[in-house]
Design a protein around this motif. Structure first.
Motif, PDB file in Angstrom:
ATOM      1  N   ASN A  62       1.232   4.481  -2.799  1.00 56.16           N
ATOM      2  CA  ASN A  62       0.908   5.793  -2.218  1.00 56.16           C
ATOM      3  C   ASN A  62      -0.446   5.836  -1.510  1.00 56.16           C
ATOM      4  OD1 ASN A  62       3.349   6.997  -3.195  1.00 56.16           O
ATOM      5  ND2 ASN A  62       2.395   7.118  -5.217  1.00 56.16           N
ATOM      6  N   ASN A  63      -0.876   4.696  -0.992  1.00 51.47           N
ATOM      7  CA  ASN A  63      -2.081   4.670  -0.170  1.00 51.47           C
ATOM      8  C   ASN A  63      -1.626   4.609   1.291  1.00 51.47           C
ATOM      9  OD1 ASN A  63      -4.524   4.189   1.128  1.00 51.47           O
ATOM     10  ND2 ASN A  63      -5.318   2.951  -0.548  1.00 51.47           N
TER      11      ASN A  63
ATOM     12  N   TYR B 240       0.832  -1.207   0.000  1.00 50.08           N
ATOM     13  CA  TYR B 240       0.000   0.000   0.000  1.00 50.08           C
ATOM     14  C   TYR B 240       0.871   1.263   0.000  1.00 50.08           C
ATOM     15  CZ  TYR B 240      -4.571  -2.238   0.726  1.00 50.08           C
ATOM     16  OH  TYR B 240      -5.744  -2.938   0.560  1.00 50.08           O
TER      17      TYR B 240
ATOM     18  N   ASN C 145      -2.827   5.802   4.119  1.00 52.15           N
ATOM     19  CA  ASN C 145      -3.772   5.498   5.201  1.00 52.15           C
ATOM     20  C   ASN C 145      -3.944   3.996   5.384  1.00 52.15           C
ATOM     21  OD1 ASN C 145      -4.251   8.205   5.815  1.00 52.15           O
ATOM     22  ND2 ASN C 145      -5.913   8.371   4.336  1.00 52.15           N
ATOM     23  N   ARG C 146      -4.132   3.283   4.271  1.00 54.04           N
ATOM     24  CA  ARG C 146      -4.264   1.827   4.377  1.00 54.04           C
ATOM     25  C   ARG C 146      -2.944   1.195   4.805  1.00 54.04           C
ATOM     26  NH1 ARG C 146      -8.293  -0.769  -0.221  1.00 54.04           N
ATOM     27  NH2 ARG C 146     -10.183   0.287   0.498  1.00 54.04           N
TER      28      ARG C 146
END
Length: 298
Positions: A97-98, A93, A100-101
């Motif tokens: 570039n995710n 993740y 938060n996850r």
């Protein structure tokens, strides 16, 4: 049809073959083998989860990160308490570039395995990227309790202090890193930057020059050379201005520029001193009367 053909031994053999191909970085062949296995297996049980996780790794080797995430999520459905799978998913993740996850999964991994330092390190990295410096420092403190000599965790802590503008603590951390790994020029470069920001020119110059000595051909060495030139240039311009107004200082510069400059609080590199020794101080004297446009550098 394939499910009825493959027996347990054959499926385990495909799993081993998939791992062998992964180890040899033959990602495309590994993915083909493991995908056939995943399709042949019932979607329950540890063998299915392992096959999904290894297929995820094959996709990751290929750069197919979205597919890698999908397969790892399939594995986690079967074994939700596997901290390593959670950590790997968090790292994936982060790569897409995710954040938060990524943070959610890293914290889940940490809940499942509090001593999994890689998970705590990732949590600290993500918190720092979000500007949550106090939380970052808390996580790095927990890391260092478990692994006080680990350089990456020290680096995170130093970066957090730097983000706060606490140069003294950041410098203390960098000095610890140099003690642990004195042959790494990056640590000396970071020390030089911090010393420069603190206005400790002589010590900064020494650290920049140390980087150049350690690895003369690297980009880091070139950046250090440029930093030394900048520090020299700034000081020499100040020296020339003082020399144009102070005859005694000007005379001392002609006799021994190193001693003369150090007595006035300057600290030049050997190259800077060599440049200063080429100056015509008779011409510099004219600066005080406004009759000369003397410049050391064009």
């Amino acid at each position: 049809m394939e499910k009825s053909i493959l027996n347990q031994e054959a499926m385990e053999g495909m799993l081993r073959e998939g791992q062998r191909l992964l180890d040899r970085h033959q990602a495309e062949r590994a993915a083909d083998t493991l995908l056939r296995l995943v399709r042949a297996l019932p979607k329950t049980g540890p063998l299915y989860a392992t096959a999904c996780a290894r297929l995820s790794a094959a996709y990751q080797q290929q750069g197919e990160l979205r597919k890698a995430i999908t397969m790892l999520r399939q594995a986690i459905k079967q074994v939700p308490n596997n901290a390593s799978y959670r950590l790997n998913l968090a790292q994936l993740y982060k790569e897409v570039n995710n954040e938060n996850r990524a943070l959610t999964e890293a914290r889940r991994a940490l809940t499942l395995s509090p001593d999994l330092l890689e998970a705590r390190e990732l949590v600290a990295e993500l918190l720092l990227e979000q500007g949550r410096v106090d939380d970052t420092l808390h996580e790095t403190e927990e890391i260092l309790k478990r692994s006080p000599r680990h350089l990456r965790r020290l680096d995170l802590r130093g970066t957090a202090y730097l983000t706060q503008g606490d140069l003294d603590r950041a410098l203390t951390v960098v000095n610890q890193m140099i003690l642990l790994s004195p042959a790494d020029p990056l640590h000396h470069f970071k020390r030089a930057i911090l010393l420069q920001q603190k206005g400790q020119v002589g010590a900064a110059l020494a650290s920049f020059l140390r980087v150049v000595e350690m690895d003369t051909e690297s980009e880091l060495a070139q950046q250090s050379v440029e930093a030394v030139q900048t520090l020299d240039d700034y000081q020499i311009r100040q020296i020339l201005l003082l020399a144009s107004e102070d005859a005694l200082f000007r005379y001392r510069l002609t006799q021994n520029p190193e001693i003369a400059t150090r007595q006035r609080g300057f600290c030049l590199s050997p190259a800077g001193l060599a440049a200063l020794s080429q100056v015509d101080f008779d011409e510099v004297a004219l600066l005080g009367t406004g009759r000369s446009g003397y410049h050391l550098y064009s």
